[in-house]
Design a protein around this motif. Structure first.
Motif, mmCIF file in Angstrom:
data_model
loop_
_atom_site.group_PDB
_atom_site.id
_atom_site.type_symbol
_atom_site.label_atom_id
_atom_site.label_comp_id
_atom_site.label_asym_id
_atom_site.label_seq_id
_atom_site.Cartn_x
_atom_site.Cartn_y
_atom_site.Cartn_z
ATOM 1 N N PHE A 1 0.832 -1.197 0.000
ATOM 2 C CA PHE A 1 0.000 0.000 0.000
ATOM 3 C C PHE A 1 0.872 1.254 0.000
ATOM 4 C CE2 PHE A 1 -4.085 -1.898 2.114
ATOM 5 C CZ PHE A 1 -4.365 -2.540 0.934
ATOM 6 N N LEU A 2 1.896 1.280 0.848
ATOM 7 C CA LEU A 2 2.771 2.444 0.941
ATOM 8 C C LEU A 2 3.544 2.656 -0.351
ATOM 9 C CD1 LEU A 2 4.090 4.735 2.513
ATOM 10 C CD2 LEU A 2 5.657 3.054 3.529
ATOM 11 N N ASP A 3 4.130 1.591 -0.888
ATOM 12 C CA ASP A 3 4.905 1.715 -2.128
ATOM 13 C C ASP A 3 4.018 2.199 -3.275
ATOM 14 O OD1 ASP A 3 7.120 0.783 -0.786
ATOM 15 O OD2 ASP A 3 6.990 -1.259 -1.558
ATOM 16 N N THR A 4 2.815 1.642 -3.348
ATOM 17 C CA THR A 4 1.918 2.006 -4.450
ATOM 18 C C THR A 4 1.404 3.429 -4.290
ATOM 19 O OG1 THR A 4 1.248 -0.308 -4.568
ATOM 20 C CG2 THR A 4 -0.090 1.268 -5.774
ATOM 21 N N LEU A 5 1.018 3.792 -3.072
ATOM 22 C CA LEU A 5 0.555 5.158 -2.828
ATOM 23 C C LEU A 5 1.617 6.176 -3.225
ATOM 24 C CD1 LEU A 5 -1.518 7.146 -1.657
ATOM 25 C CD2 LEU A 5 -0.511 6.751 0.596
ATOM 26 N N SER A 6 2.875 5.859 -2.966
ATOM 27 C CA SER A 6 3.947 6.813 -3.251
ATOM 28 C C SER A 6 4.116 7.077 -4.741
ATOM 29 C CB SER A 6 5.267 6.326 -2.647
ATOM 30 O OG SER A 6 5.738 5.178 -3.319
ATOM 31 N N ILE A 7 3.747 6.113 -5.602
ATOM 32 C CA ILE A 7 3.920 6.314 -7.046
ATOM 33 C C ILE A 7 2.614 6.708 -7.742
ATOM 34 C CG2 ILE A 7 5.883 4.744 -7.185
ATOM 35 C CD1 ILE A 7 4.011 2.626 -8.335
ATOM 36 N N MET A 8 1.508 6.677 -7.020
ATOM 37 C CA MET A 8 0.233 7.017 -7.643
ATOM 38 C C MET A 8 0.126 8.520 -7.901
ATOM 39 S SD MET A 8 -2.447 4.544 -5.578
ATOM 40 C CE MET A 8 -3.932 5.247 -6.370
ATOM 41 N N SER A 9 -0.499 8.861 -9.014
ATOM 42 C CA SER A 9 -0.783 10.262 -9.301
ATOM 43 C C SER A 9 -2.059 10.673 -8.574
ATOM 44 C CB SER A 9 -0.959 10.464 -10.808
ATOM 45 O OG SER A 9 -2.134 9.779 -11.250
ATOM 46 N N LEU A 10 -2.267 11.977 -8.455
ATOM 47 C CA LEU A 10 -3.510 12.455 -7.847
ATOM 48 C C LEU A 10 -4.715 12.035 -8.672
ATOM 49 C CD1 LEU A 10 -2.801 16.067 -6.511
ATOM 50 C CD2 LEU A 10 -3.146 13.955 -5.219
ATOM 51 N N LEU A 11 -4.544 11.964 -9.996
ATOM 52 C CA LEU A 11 -5.636 11.525 -10.856
ATOM 53 C C LEU A 11 -6.051 10.104 -10.494
ATOM 54 C CD1 LEU A 11 -7.560 11.860 -13.246
ATOM 55 C CD2 LEU A 11 -5.676 11.164 -14.763
ATOM 56 N N GLU A 12 -5.080 9.242 -10.266
ATOM 57 C CA GLU A 12 -5.401 7.865 -9.892
ATOM 58 C C GLU A 12 -6.139 7.814 -8.555
ATOM 59 O OE1 GLU A 12 -1.282 6.662 -12.005
ATOM 60 O OE2 GLU A 12 -1.739 5.561 -10.166
ATOM 61 N N CYS A 13 -5.680 8.613 -7.597
ATOM 62 C CA CYS A 13 -6.362 8.667 -6.295
ATOM 63 C C CYS A 13 -7.791 9.187 -6.457
ATOM 64 C CB CYS A 13 -5.590 9.562 -5.327
ATOM 65 S SG CYS A 13 -3.937 8.958 -4.891
ATOM 66 N N GLU A 14 -7.969 10.213 -7.279
ATOM 67 C CA GLU A 14 -9.300 10.776 -7.509
ATOM 68 C C GLU A 14 -10.219 9.764 -8.191
ATOM 69 O OE1 GLU A 14 -8.373 14.226 -9.776
ATOM 70 O OE2 GLU A 14 -7.710 15.403 -8.046
ATOM 71 N N LEU A 15 -9.668 9.001 -9.128
ATOM 72 C CA LEU A 15 -10.468 7.977 -9.799
ATOM 73 C C LEU A 15 -10.920 6.898 -8.813
ATOM 74 C CD1 LEU A 15 -8.510 7.542 -13.155
ATOM 75 C CD2 LEU A 15 -10.867 8.318 -12.903
ATOM 76 N N MET A 16 -10.035 6.526 -7.908
ATOM 77 C CA MET A 16 -10.405 5.538 -6.891
ATOM 78 C C MET A 16 -11.580 6.045 -6.056
ATOM 79 S SD MET A 16 -8.369 2.751 -6.836
ATOM 80 C CE MET A 16 -8.160 2.184 -5.156
ATOM 81 N N MET A 17 -11.488 7.293 -5.619
ATOM 82 C CA MET A 17 -12.568 7.850 -4.791
ATOM 83 C C MET A 17 -13.848 8.001 -5.609
ATOM 84 S SD MET A 17 -11.334 7.947 -1.845
ATOM 85 C CE MET A 17 -12.726 8.759 -1.058
#
Length: 209
Positions: A120-136
């Motif tokens: 989770f930590l490794d993946t979160l560190s490389i994720m873009s904000l767009l990817e985080c927004e898409l998840m939400m």
């Protein structure tokens, strides 16, 4: 003596030497770069823990005693997290790191869940904000949705396609076969259906909420 240096320290020495080798501006540029970099990193770490401490106090969150964790595992997580915080310039991402650490300290970090938490930590560190927004965004959708119907103002449709593809590779999103349309210049990628996986929901609960 050089053998005792970490890879990161060796890399910085090579980079500093490279900058200093530039004619006329090298020395000044190296001083500016490394001075500013270290100052920003210290400030990020300092503000991260100060803000997190205040949030925990305001929310009256009780953290587990350290002996409830596997001490080697929780220290490894924190060491890794600190490196991520130092490098992360986006405030939104640092907020997600706070969510991660709060959850890691509220529930036992043990051998059986260490790999997942590190992932989770490794993946979160490389994720873009767009990817985080898409998840939400996908948490607001009850059923699978066509990629082509996901829009964000000012963002290319194919930036969204790429972000969804990366989320699929992370295991956070499932891609289902949508309708197939035949004809010239038809891109069936946009008709693929996507939905959150159970693993993706777990990631959201641990890091993004």
């Amino acid at each position: 003596m050089d053998d005792k240096l970490t890879f990161k320290e060796k890399r910085d020495l090579v980079l500093e030497a490279g900058l200093q080798a530039l004619p006329y501006v090298g020395g000044s540029l190296a001083t500016l770069y490394f001075g500013a970099k270290q100052e920003k990193r210290f400030k990020r770490i300092e503000s991260f823990y100060r803000e997190l401490a205040k949030e925990l106090e305001d929310l009256k969150v009780n953290l587990l005693p350290i002996h409830k964790h596997d001490e080697d595992k929780i220290i490894a997580i924190i060491e890794e997290l600190n490196e991520r915080i130092e490098r992360e310039h986006l405030e939104e991402k640092r907020r997600y790191f706070k969510n991660f650490l709060r959850n890691a300290l509220q529930t036992p970090t043990k051998d059986y869940n260490f790999d997942e938490r590190k992932y989770f930590l490794d993946t979160l560190s490389i994720m873009s904000l767009l990817e985080c927004e898409l998840m939400m965004f996908l948490t607001t959708i009850q059923n699978a949705i066509e990629i082509g119907s996901i829009e964000k103002r000012g963002t290319s449709q194919y930036a969204i396609v790429g972000a969804v593809g990366r989320l699929v590779n992370y295991g956070f999103v499932r891609q289902l076969q949508g309708k197939m349309i035949f004809g010239p210049q038809i891109d069936n990628t946009l008709y693929q259906l996507v939905e959150l996986s159970d693993f993706g929901r777990k990631f959201i609960d641990f890091c993004l909420k």
